[in-house]
Design an enzyme around this catalytic site. Structure first.
Site, PDB file in Angstrom:
ATOM      1  N   ASN A   9       3.446  -2.807   5.768  1.00 49.24           N
ATOM      2  CA  ASN A   9       2.081  -4.920   5.266  1.00 49.24           C
ATOM      3  C   ASN A   9       1.139  -3.741   4.640  1.00 49.24           C
ATOM      4  O   ASN A   9       0.173  -3.425   5.967  1.00 49.24           O
ATOM      5  CB  ASN A   9       2.886  -5.238   7.198  1.00 49.24           C
ATOM      6  CG  ASN A   9       0.959  -6.213   7.733  1.00 49.24           C
ATOM      7  OD1 ASN A   9       0.547  -7.132   6.233  1.00 49.24           O
ATOM      8  ND2 ASN A   9       1.244  -6.431   8.401  1.00 49.24           N
ATOM      9  N   TRP A  10       0.771  -4.425   4.084  1.00 47.07           N
ATOM     10  CA  TRP A  10      -0.583  -3.807   3.568  1.00 47.07           C
ATOM     11  C   TRP A  10      -1.647  -4.378   3.731  1.00 47.07           C
ATOM     12  O   TRP A  10      -3.051  -3.965   4.040  1.00 47.07           O
ATOM     13  CB  TRP A  10      -0.340  -4.646   1.343  1.00 47.07           C
ATOM     14  CG  TRP A  10       0.163  -3.689   0.969  1.00 47.07           C
ATOM     15  CD1 TRP A  10       0.691  -2.372   1.719  1.00 47.07           C
ATOM     16  CD2 TRP A  10       0.097  -3.581  -0.698  1.00 47.07           C
ATOM     17  NE1 TRP A  10       1.087  -1.669   0.338  1.00 47.07           N
ATOM     18  CE2 TRP A  10       0.919  -2.111  -1.026  1.00 47.07           C
ATOM     19  CE3 TRP A  10      -0.236  -4.763  -1.445  1.00 47.07           C
ATOM     20  CZ2 TRP A  10       1.079  -1.779  -1.829  1.00 47.07           C
ATOM     21  CZ3 TRP A  10      -0.234  -3.955  -2.338  1.00 47.07           C
ATOM     22  CH2 TRP A  10       0.351  -2.777  -3.604  1.00 47.07           C
ATOM     23  N   LYS A  11      -1.344  -5.501   4.836  1.00 45.34           N
ATOM     24  CA  LYS A  11      -3.129  -6.381   5.512  1.00 45.34           C
ATOM     25  C   LYS A  11      -4.084  -7.194   4.375  1.00 45.34           C
ATOM     26  O   LYS A  11      -3.183  -7.223   2.933  1.00 45.34           O
ATOM     27  CB  LYS A  11      -3.230  -5.995   6.796  1.00 45.34           C
ATOM     28  CG  LYS A  11      -2.360  -5.163   7.453  1.00 45.34           C
ATOM     29  CD  LYS A  11      -2.877  -4.613   8.706  1.00 45.34           C
ATOM     30  CE  LYS A  11      -1.688  -4.614   9.569  1.00 45.34           C
ATOM     31  NZ  LYS A  11      -2.035  -4.069  11.031  1.00 45.34           N
ATOM     32  N   HIS A  94       2.522 -12.603  13.228  1.00 42.95           N
ATOM     33  CA  HIS A  94       1.706 -11.456  13.310  1.00 42.95           C
ATOM     34  C   HIS A  94       0.591 -11.348  14.201  1.00 42.95           C
ATOM     35  O   HIS A  94      -0.164 -12.411  14.621  1.00 42.95           O
ATOM     36  CB  HIS A  94       1.200 -11.136  12.408  1.00 42.95           C
ATOM     37  CG  HIS A  94       0.891  -8.851  11.938  1.00 42.95           C
ATOM     38  ND1 HIS A  94      -0.079  -9.254  12.474  1.00 42.95           N
ATOM     39  CD2 HIS A  94       1.656  -8.299  11.651  1.00 42.95           C
ATOM     40  CE1 HIS A  94      -0.492  -7.572  12.797  1.00 42.95           C
ATOM     41  NE2 HIS A  94       1.147  -7.154  12.405  1.00 42.95           N
ATOM     42  N   GLU A  96      -1.699  -9.998  14.445  1.00 45.27           N
ATOM     43  CA  GLU A  96      -3.977 -10.483  14.328  1.00 45.27           C
ATOM     44  C   GLU A  96      -3.432 -11.519  13.427  1.00 45.27           C
ATOM     45  O   GLU A  96      -4.590 -12.154  13.270  1.00 45.27           O
ATOM     46  CB  GLU A  96      -3.567  -9.580  12.616  1.00 45.27           C
ATOM     47  CG  GLU A  96      -4.355  -7.969  13.362  1.00 45.27           C
ATOM     48  CD  GLU A  96      -3.210  -7.024  12.331  1.00 45.27           C
ATOM     49  OE1 GLU A  96      -3.192  -7.105  10.759  1.00 45.27           O
ATOM     50  OE2 GLU A  96      -3.633  -5.690  12.517  1.00 45.27           O
ATOM     51  N   GLU A 166       6.780  -5.844  17.731  1.00 49.34           N
ATOM     52  CA  GLU A 166       5.201  -4.986  17.480  1.00 49.34           C
ATOM     53  C   GLU A 166       4.193  -5.240  19.022  1.00 49.34           C
ATOM     54  O   GLU A 166       3.393  -6.316  19.149  1.00 49.34           O
ATOM     55  CB  GLU A 166       4.087  -5.615  16.415  1.00 49.34           C
ATOM     56  CG  GLU A 166       5.369  -5.533  15.012  1.00 49.34           C
ATOM     57  CD  GLU A 166       4.367  -5.342  13.777  1.00 49.34           C
ATOM     58  OE1 GLU A 166       4.294  -4.518  13.119  1.00 49.34           O
ATOM     59  OE2 GLU A 166       3.046  -6.263  14.066  1.00 49.34           O
ATOM     60  N   GLY A 172      -1.992  -0.148  14.728  1.00 51.66           N
ATOM     61  CA  GLY A 172      -3.057   0.003  14.788  1.00 51.66           C
ATOM     62  C   GLY A 172      -4.640   1.680  15.180  1.00 51.66           C
ATOM     63  O   GLY A 172      -5.337   1.983  15.021  1.00 51.66           O
ATOM     64  N   SER A 212       1.613   1.726  14.524  1.00 54.15           N
ATOM     65  CA  SER A 212       1.298   2.783  14.246  1.00 54.15           C
ATOM     66  C   SER A 212       2.527   4.375  13.474  1.00 54.15           C
ATOM     67  O   SER A 212       2.284   5.131  14.194  1.00 54.15           O
ATOM     68  CB  SER A 212       1.236   4.261  15.557  1.00 54.15           C
ATOM     69  OG  SER A 212      -0.395   2.811  15.875  1.00 54.15           O
ATOM     70  N   GLY A 233       1.449  -0.192   8.996  1.00 54.08           N
ATOM     71  CA  GLY A 233       0.942  -1.330   8.274  1.00 54.08           C
ATOM     72  C   GLY A 233      -0.034  -0.230   7.762  1.00 54.08           C
ATOM     73  O   GLY A 233       0.532  -0.096   5.898  1.00 54.08           O
ATOM     74  N   GLY A 234      -1.044   0.914   7.961  1.00 52.29           N
ATOM     75  CA  GLY A 234      -1.324   2.159   7.659  1.00 52.29           C
ATOM     76  C   GLY A 234      -1.468   3.011   6.529  1.00 52.29           C
ATOM     77  O   GLY A 234      -1.889   3.109   5.667  1.00 52.29           O
TER      78      GLY A 234
HETATM   79  P1  PGA Z   1       0.159  -0.708  11.333  1.00 51.69           P
HETATM   80  O1  PGA Z   1      -0.470  -1.784  11.833  1.00 51.69           O
HETATM   81  O2  PGA Z   1       1.145   0.160  11.466  1.00 51.69           O
HETATM   82  O3  PGA Z   1      -0.898   0.493  11.085  1.00 51.69           O
HETATM   83  O4  PGA Z   1       0.031  -0.084  13.731  1.00 51.69           O
HETATM   84  C1  PGA Z   1       1.135  -2.244  11.970  1.00 51.69           C
HETATM   85  C2  PGA Z   1       1.670  -3.986  11.420  1.00 51.69           C
HETATM   86  O5  PGA Z   1       0.519  -4.210  12.495  1.00 51.69           O
HETATM   87  O6  PGA Z   1       2.634  -4.537  10.812  1.00 51.69           O
END
Ligand code: PGA
Length: 249
Positions: A9-11, A94, A96, A166, A172, A212, A233-234
């Site tokens: 997930n590049w966000k 998600h 966010e 999640e 994050g 994470s 994500g990251g």
């Molecule tokens: P993260 O994000 O791996 O940076 O913790 C995961 C996500 O929000 O899908």
């Protein structure tokens, strides 16, 4: 055996040039991987490039959101048909989106039904906050999110859904859930799917973990019985790092 599902997930990261380079690298790194699904969920503006650059690769493309109405006067929004031109998956629910854009289970349900109606596959996210976990409400919260967001999703349609657990406190933060914590919730989610649908659906549905995940901790998570993949994500922003997660045994 459920086929593993690994989605980056590049966000809100990367532009066109970054995307070209990333896909060139990633497609080489993962070209021999055939036993799992590999997906990148990219920003809307990159979907066209991603689609053309991943042609003839084993990488699929996802969007990170879409509007809940089929079409209309919604300035700045993106519809299901626009997404479908380029992507085969869409991430919905998600945390966010829930947190910064006030998306409710009811709204997420509308989006899920619309995506599935148009044969767009859904990666449906759910998970509890730190406070909810501290108050021992994890299962309660997850159950409500699941029941309300999957309302009216038929037994045929649920085949096109991947569930992503999640926990908010793990996103994050570098603070990944322990494999045991994740497995407990995954097995609970599978039980709920068994209740809502049937044994066959429960056995087939993929439940992936996000929060994470990186190439060092992915193996312990992915080896749990009810964990069928992950949503980094990251750690998905670097092609080499992401390819290591894809290949984790
Ligand atoms: P993260 O994000 O791996 O940076 O913790 C995961 C996500 O929000 O899908």
């Amino acid at each position: 055996m459920r086929r593993k599902f690994i989605c980056g997930n590049w966000k809100m990261h990367k532009n066109r040039e970054d995307a070209f380079k990333y896909i060139r690298d990633l497609s080489l790194f993962v070209k021999d991987v055939s036993d799992r699904d590999i997906v990148i969920a990219a920003p809307f503006t990159l979907l066209a490039v991603m689609k053309s650059e991943t042609r003839n690769t084993n990488i699929s493309i996802g969007a990170q959101n879409m509007h809940h109405e089929e079409q209309g006067a919604y300035t700045g929004e993106i519809s299901v048909n626009m997404v479908k031109d380029y992507a085969s998956y869409v991430i919905l629910g998600h945390s966010e989106r829930r947190k910064y854009f006030n998306e409710s289970n009811d709204l997420i349900n509308k989006k899920i039904l619309l995506a599935l109606k148009h044969n767009l596959k859904v990666i449906f996210c759910l998970g509890e906050s730190q406070q909810e976990r501290n108050e021992n409400r994890t299962k309660n919260v997850v159950e409500t999110q699941l029941r309300e967001s999957l309302k009216d999703v038929s037994i045929e349609q649920i085949e096109n859904v991947v569930i992503a657990y999640e926990p908010l406190w793990a996103i994050g933060t570098g603070n990944i859930a322990t494999p045991e914590q994740a497995e407990e919730v995954h097995s609970f989610i599978r039980d709920l799917i068994r209740q809502l649908y049937n044994e066959d659906v429960a056995q087939k549905i993929r439940i992936i973990y996000g929060g994470s995940v990186n190439s060092n901790n992915a193996s312990a998570i992915l080896n749990k019985e009810n964990i069928d993949g992950c949503l980094p994500g990251g750690a998905s922003l670097d092609a080499s790092e992401f390819s290591k997660i894809v290949k984790v045994q």
